[in-house]
Design an enzyme around this catalytic site. Structure first.
Site, PDB file in Angstrom:
ATOM      1  N   ASP A 101     -10.634 -10.613   1.935  1.00 38.95           N
ATOM      2  CA  ASP A 101      -9.447  -9.862   1.457  1.00 38.95           C
ATOM      3  C   ASP A 101      -8.422 -10.497   0.932  1.00 38.95           C
ATOM      4  OD1 ASP A 101      -8.268  -7.218   1.543  1.00 38.95           O
ATOM      5  OD2 ASP A 101      -9.431  -6.967   2.989  1.00 38.95           O
ATOM      6  N   ASP A 209      -6.232  -5.999  -1.989  1.00 36.76           N
ATOM      7  CA  ASP A 209      -5.620  -5.039  -1.735  1.00 36.76           C
ATOM      8  C   ASP A 209      -4.589  -4.411  -2.383  1.00 36.76           C
ATOM      9  OD1 ASP A 209      -4.872  -3.981   1.162  1.00 36.76           O
ATOM     10  OD2 ASP A 209      -2.930  -4.747   0.609  1.00 36.76           O
ATOM     11  N   GLU A 272      -8.592  -2.629  -4.970  1.00 36.44           N
ATOM     12  CA  GLU A 272      -8.147  -1.227  -4.160  1.00 36.44           C
ATOM     13  C   GLU A 272      -7.103  -0.586  -5.004  1.00 36.44           C
ATOM     14  OE1 GLU A 272      -6.573   0.318   0.170  1.00 36.44           O
ATOM     15  OE2 GLU A 272      -5.838  -1.314  -0.988  1.00 36.44           O
ATOM     16  N   HIS A 344     -11.472   0.856   6.931  1.00 37.31           N
ATOM     17  CA  HIS A 344     -10.424   0.579   8.158  1.00 37.31           C
ATOM     18  C   HIS A 344      -9.317   1.781   8.067  1.00 37.31           C
ATOM     19  CE1 HIS A 344      -8.800  -1.823   4.699  1.00 37.31           C
ATOM     20  NE2 HIS A 344      -7.900  -1.854   5.454  1.00 37.31           N
ATOM     21  N   ASP A 345      -9.113   2.170   6.698  1.00 38.90           N
ATOM     22  CA  ASP A 345      -7.849   3.194   6.621  1.00 38.90           C
ATOM     23  C   ASP A 345      -8.331   4.702   6.680  1.00 38.90           C
ATOM     24  OD1 ASP A 345      -6.371   1.114   5.983  1.00 38.90           O
ATOM     25  OD2 ASP A 345      -6.579   1.008   3.853  1.00 38.90           O
TER      26      ASP A 345
HETATM   27  C1  NOJ Z   1      -4.109  -1.303   2.117  1.00 36.47           C
HETATM   28  C2  NOJ Z   1      -5.082  -1.648   3.120  1.00 36.47           C
HETATM   29  O1  NOJ Z   1      -6.288  -1.546   3.068  1.00 36.47           O
HETATM   30  C3  NOJ Z   1      -4.414  -1.470   4.223  1.00 36.47           C
HETATM   31  O2  NOJ Z   1      -4.979  -1.213   5.600  1.00 36.47           O
HETATM   32  C4  NOJ Z   1      -2.999  -1.747   4.469  1.00 36.47           C
HETATM   33  O3  NOJ Z   1      -2.190  -1.386   5.514  1.00 36.47           O
HETATM   34  C5  NOJ Z   1      -2.100  -1.910   3.206  1.00 36.47           C
HETATM   35  N1  NOJ Z   1      -2.961  -2.023   1.947  1.00 36.47           N
HETATM   36  C6  NOJ Z   1      -1.314  -2.607   3.085  1.00 36.47           C
HETATM   37  O4  NOJ Z   1      -1.723  -4.118   2.931  1.00 36.47           O
END
Ligand code: NOJ
Length: 568
Positions: A101, A209, A272, A344-345
């Site tokens: 990551d 990210d 992302e 994970h989000d």
């Molecule tokens: C996206 C990540 O997937 C998330 O978990 C994170 O809180 C935010 N970016 C900030 O880094």
């Protein structure tokens, strides 16, 4: 895409490990690298090609590691650099790759770069972050003095006052995650050097990210623009100033030249990109432009939301078809899709888009998996998805650990919202749903830890766990194994052209994939209503089955039944 010489990742499946919840090896209740090393058989057995590892770098853990204080180390919570090297070697010896990551839109406020930047207005690193004086006419610290009206993605203003200097710094996420200033070439060179260091160590790529937020729309005089007001907050939506900003392609091309050039064929890069459109994604993923291999887009995970992620609406299947269909078509000739339900989000897919009641949990989990994995693109499996893990039964606000959820609840209370309503939405959408420990077996903490898990294990682990599924050919796990093998074995699954069928049907999702004279027909009943196949798709009746999720397929497409068929 040359079908005779496609990149390796077109037939690959990626598995995401969120380390703090995967496997604990030292009894402190938090997963770690030692735990991952113990569980590699699970990944080999599943057949995945790539492990994407969420952050393990030193971090104050304000956002579970997405707030990094040292890009070139491992947090003792997770282990050591030697163990990371061991993981690279162990994966490579099993024919798998490791994608790290990369969190470079922001650092932690405890990163030495930020400490130096904050130390004084004349610091050599002052310009590495976004420092601004209070808005004209306002004294610093007064309400409304923030340099712009932007709302942070984690609630409240996106600016934090530094009392010592009287200036504010920008944080699109938590106050402990200051945004790096990518306008400054020194920042970019420092990031690229760090990336090269990881590649030289043997890692095989990066998941980047919120990478489409690194370029901010800044005027020549340094001014940043207010965004449209967000009702009821006193704040504004600044996204037009930071989603795919003016220099984003320039920055990614520079990164590609300075980091990936010459070695990119062996790597996987995925950006992302919240808010990215399919037209922008074509540019980001066109190999000729040298940016990234694929992006994570967010359209489909926004279809069950109204004004925000907490405003939960039912998903209409026709909207999902329209969205996925557009992305399949938009990246057919140029570029590439990534495919995901979970990470994970996101809350757990079987609870969100499937039916996690005992009757349909297994069938809906396998149906959703079939639907997704038969699209064109690289599928991502999030830990636990492959065993049908579901959302957690959160009882009260005290059960949540995630900064986003906690901040949201506080802001909603200040705004006078009804606590029960806010809690109900959090139960469905909180990121903590994805973060409960992986359910390895039926023992007290599901085999995750010998200590007390940092987030409780879902009580349903007595029935829903990997051990119970490993040797059961009808399990969710066995079905994922078959889907992954099918992608490896059948070039139609990896590369075949996509065509949507029945775009207006409310419950049945159907499409074809075709390559070199071979066509697969995929039919998925995304509901508990049975349908006669002859009414829907006569060509499916009697077609030879390649893979299905229910035994004894007949004339009726049963609740949550999914079939992959040979079409003539
Ligand atoms: C996206 C990540 O997937 C998330 O978990 C994170 O809180 C935010 N970016 C900030 O880094």
């Amino acid at each position: 895409m040359d079908p005779n010489n496609p990149p390796w990742w077109t037939s690959a499946v990626v598995y995401q490990v969120y380390p703090r919840s995967f496997q604990d090896s030292d009894g402190d209740g938090v997963g770690d690298l030692g735990g991952i090393l113990q569980r590699l058989d699970h990944l080999s057995d599943l057949g995945v090609d790539v492990l994407w590892l969420s952050p393990v770098y030193p971090s104050p853990q304000a956002d579970n590691g997405y707030d990094i204080s040292d890009y070139q180390g491992i947090d003792p919570l997770f282990g050591t650099l030697d163990q990371l090297d061991e993981l690279i070697a162990a994966l490579h010896s099993r024919g798998m790759r490791l994608v790290m990551d990369l969190v470079v839109n922001h650092t932690s406020d405890e990163h030495p770069w930020f400490l130096e930047s904050r130390a004084s207005k004349t610091s050599g690193k002052r310009d590495w972050y976004w420092w601004r004086p209070p808005r004209g006419g306002f004294g610093s610290g007064h309400p409304g003095a923030e340099p712009t009206n932007w709302q942070s993605i984690f609630s409240g203003p996106a600016w934090e006052l530094d009392a010592a200097s009287g200036e504010y710094y920008l944080h699109l996420f938590a106050a402990k995650q200051p945004d790096l200033n990518w306008e400054n070439p020194e920042v970019r060179q420092a990031v690229y050097a760090m990336m090269r260091w990881w590649l030289d160590r043997g890692v095989d790529g990066f998941r980047m990210d919120v990478i489409n937020m690194i370029s901010k729309d800044v005027a020549a005089d340094g001014h940043l623009h207010d965004g449209p007001p967000i009702p009821g907050t006193g704040l504004g939506d600044g996204s037009a100033s930071y989603i795919c900003g003016p220099r984003i392609h320039e920055f990614l091309q520079e990164m590609h030249r300075d980091v990936f050039a010459g070695r990119d064929a062996a790597l996987l890069t995925v950006g992302e990109m919240p808010g990215v459109t399919v037209e922008q994604a074509q540019l980001f993923t066109d190999p000729a432009r040298g940016e990234v291999d694929m992006v994570f887009q967010f359209e489909h995970v926004g279809l069950d939301q109204g004004t925000s992620k907490w405003d939960v609406r039912p998903l209409r299947l026709v909207d999902l078809k329209a969205s996925f269909g557009r992305w399949q078509a938009g990246l057919a000739e140029v570029g590439w899709n990534s495919l995901y339900w979970d990470n994970h989000d996101q809350p757990r897919a079987v609870s969100r888009f499937g039916d996690d009641s005992p009757r349909y949990r297994r069938d809906s989990a396998t149906c959703l998996a079939t639907l997704l994995h038969l699209h064109r693109g690289t599928p991502y499996v999030y830990q636990g998805e492959e065993i049908g893990m579901a959302n957690y039964p959160f009882a009260s606000v005290d059960d949540f650990r995630d900064v986003e959820s906690i901040n949201h609840f506080a802001a909603a209370m200040v705004a006078g919202q009804d606590p029960a309503t806010v809690l109900a939405a959090m139960r469905r959408m909180s990121r903590d749903n994805a973060r409960t420990p992986v359910q390895w077996d039926a023992t007290e903490h599901a085999g995750f830890t010998s200590g007390t898990p940092w987030l409780p294990v879902n009580p349903d682990h007595d029935e829903w766990n990997a051990a119970a599924q490993r040797h059961d050919g009808s399990s969710v796990l066995a079905h994922y194994r078959r889907l992954i093998a099918l992608r490896h074995e059948n070039p139609v699954v990896a590369l075949g052209a996509f065509a949507m069928l029945l775009p207006h049907h409310d419950h049945v999702y159907a499409f074809t994939r075709a390559l070199g004279g071979q066509t697969l027909l995929v039919v998925c009943n995304v509901s508990s209503t049975p349908y006669a196949l002859s009414d829907l798709l006569p060509q499916a009746v009697g077609a030879p089955l390649v893979l299905g999720n229910l035994p004894d397929p007949g004339q009726t497409l049963r609740p949550w039944e999914a079939r992959v068929l040979h079409a003539s």
